[in-house]
Design an enzyme around this catalytic site. Structure first.
Site, PDB file in Angstrom:
ATOM      1  CG  ASP A   1      -7.952  -5.916   3.206  1.00 46.63           C
ATOM      2  OD1 ASP A   1      -8.693  -4.968   2.886  1.00 46.63           O
ATOM      3  OD2 ASP A   1      -6.779  -6.011   2.828  1.00 46.63           O
TER       4      ASP A   1
ATOM      5  NE  ARG B   1       0.980  -5.349   3.666  1.00 48.31           N
ATOM      6  CZ  ARG B   1      -0.096  -4.849   4.298  1.00 48.31           C
ATOM      7  NH1 ARG B   1      -0.933  -5.678   4.931  1.00 48.31           N
ATOM      8  NH2 ARG B   1      -0.320  -3.544   4.329  1.00 48.31           N
TER       9      ARG B   1
ATOM     10  CG  ASP C   1      17.318 -12.654  -5.793  1.00 53.10           C
ATOM     11  OD1 ASP C   1      17.464 -13.605  -5.007  1.00 53.10           O
ATOM     12  OD2 ASP C   1      17.017 -12.800  -6.993  1.00 53.10           O
TER      13      ASP C   1
ATOM     14  CD  GLU D   1      -4.790  -9.191   3.939  1.00 49.16           C
ATOM     15  OE1 GLU D   1      -5.030  -8.070   4.423  1.00 49.16           O
ATOM     16  OE2 GLU D   1      -3.812  -9.410   3.210  1.00 49.16           O
TER      17      GLU D   1
ATOM     18  CG  HIS E   1      -1.970  -1.074   1.182  1.00 52.54           C
ATOM     19  ND1 HIS E   1      -2.945  -1.155   0.208  1.00 52.54           N
ATOM     20  CD2 HIS E   1      -2.183  -2.131   2.010  1.00 52.54           C
ATOM     21  CE1 HIS E   1      -3.712  -2.215   0.431  1.00 52.54           C
ATOM     22  NE2 HIS E   1      -3.267  -2.826   1.517  1.00 52.54           N
TER      23      HIS E   1
END
Length: 262
Positions: free
Chosen positions: A179, A75, A89, A153, A50
Site C-alpha cells: 500500500d 489486524r 473483548d 502504509e 483482507h
C-alpha cells in the site's frame, strides 16, 4: 501461558532489544492457527482486513492459542473503536490498526485499546477475562499489557513519522510495503528504490524512538531479505503467512514429483 503472561513476555523481549519472529494467519480453520501458535513463534497475527473472518470464526481462532506462548495479535479492518473493542473483548493480546497516516489517527487507535481514563474502550471483557473468572487481574493489567499497534502504509504517514511515533501508547508498528508503494504512485513495486528508502526512514525513526517495528514479508521471501530488514532494525520479524506456507510447500512437492516422473 495466559493472555496477559504472553503479552508481558513479549514486551520484555522487545524492550531488551531482542528480535521476535512471528507469522500471519489468513485462513479461518482454527487448526491452522493451532499449528502456527504452537510452533514456537513469539506472535501470530490474524488478518481480518483482507481475509473473511466472522466474529464466530475469530472466537474459535483464539481458542487455538490456548497453551501456547504466542501472543495473539489481530489486524482489524479499519481504525474503528467498535471493531477493536470486539476483538479485545474476545481475548486478543494486541491490535494492529491499518492505514494510520496522521497523529490524530494514531491517537484514536491507541485510545480504542485502553480503558478510561487513558482511552475510550468500552467495558465488557468476556472471554478476555475468562468469562469473569479473572476479571480483576485483566482490568488491572489490560492497559499496560495489551499491545496497541499501527500500520504505516501511506507516504503521508512517512512524511510525518516523527510526530506519529511520538503519540503516547503506540506499542509497536508494521510497515505496509504494497500500500505504501501504491500511495507513491508505484503500485505493486515494493522493491522500488524510493519505496525502500521510505521504509528505511520509518524503521530508522522507530528504532530511535524505541518502537518495535516489523515488515510483512511473503512466505517465499529470500532469507537475505528477511535478515536485511532485521539488520535495519525490524524487531518483529515476519517469517510469512499460512497460505504462503501451504501453497509454497504444495508447489515444491508437486514440482519435485513431476520432475521425478519425467
Amino acid at each position: 501461558m495466559s493472555l496477559l503472561e504472553n503479552g508481558i513476555a513479549l514486551r520484555q523481549k522487545l524492550a531488551a532489544g531482542e528480535r521476535a519472529p512471528g507469522a500471519w494467519v489468513t485462513l479461518t480453520d482454527p487448526a491452522v492457527t493451532e499449528v502456527m501458535a504452537g510452533s514456537g513463534l513469539d506472535w501470530v497475527l490474524v488478518d481480518t482486513e483482507h481475509a473473511p473472518f466472522s466474529p464466530e470464526s475469530l472466537a474459535s481462532i483464539l481458542m487455538a492459542f490456548e497453551g501456547t506462548s504466542a501472543v495473539s495479535l489481530v489486524r482489524v479492518g479499519w481504525n474503528d473503536q467498535v471493531l477493536i473493542k470486539t476483538c479485545l473483548d474476545m481475548g486478543f493480546g494486541g491490535v494492529l490498526v491499518p492505514q494510520v497516516a496522521s497523529v490524530e489517527e494514531a491517537q484514536r487507535a491507541v485510545a480504542a485499546c485502553r480503558y478510561p481514563p487513558q482511552g475510550i474502550r468500552g467495558f465488557g471483557p468476556r472471554r478476555a477475562s475468562y468469562y469473569g473468572r479473572s476479571m480483576d487481574d485483566y482490568v488491572r493489567l489490560a492497559n499496560s499489557v495489551i499491545l496497541a499497534g499501527i500500520q504505516i502504509e501511506h507516504i503521508n504517514a512517512v512524511n510525518d513519522i516523527e510526530n506519529i511515533f511520538d503519540v503516547e501508547g503506540v506499542d509497536f508498528a508494521f510497515l505496509g510495503p504494497m500500500d505504501l508503494s501504491a500511495s507513491m504512485g508505484l503500485l505493486e513495486t515494493p522493491d522500488h528504490p524510493d519505496v525502500i528508502q521510505a521504509m528505511e526512514r520509518v524503521i530508522e525513526v522507530a528504532v530511535a524512538k524505541d518502537i518495535p517495528i516489523g515488515v510483512p514479508l511473503p512466505s517465499d521471501a529470500p532469507l537475505e531479505t528477511v535478515l536485511h530488514w532485521a539488520e535495519k532494525g525490524s524487531q518483529l520479524v515476519s517469517v510469512g503467512l499460512d497460505l504462503g506456507f501451504m501453497t509454497g510447500a504444495l508447489m515444491q512437492a508437486l514440482g519435485d514429483v513431476r520432475r521425478g516422473l519425467t
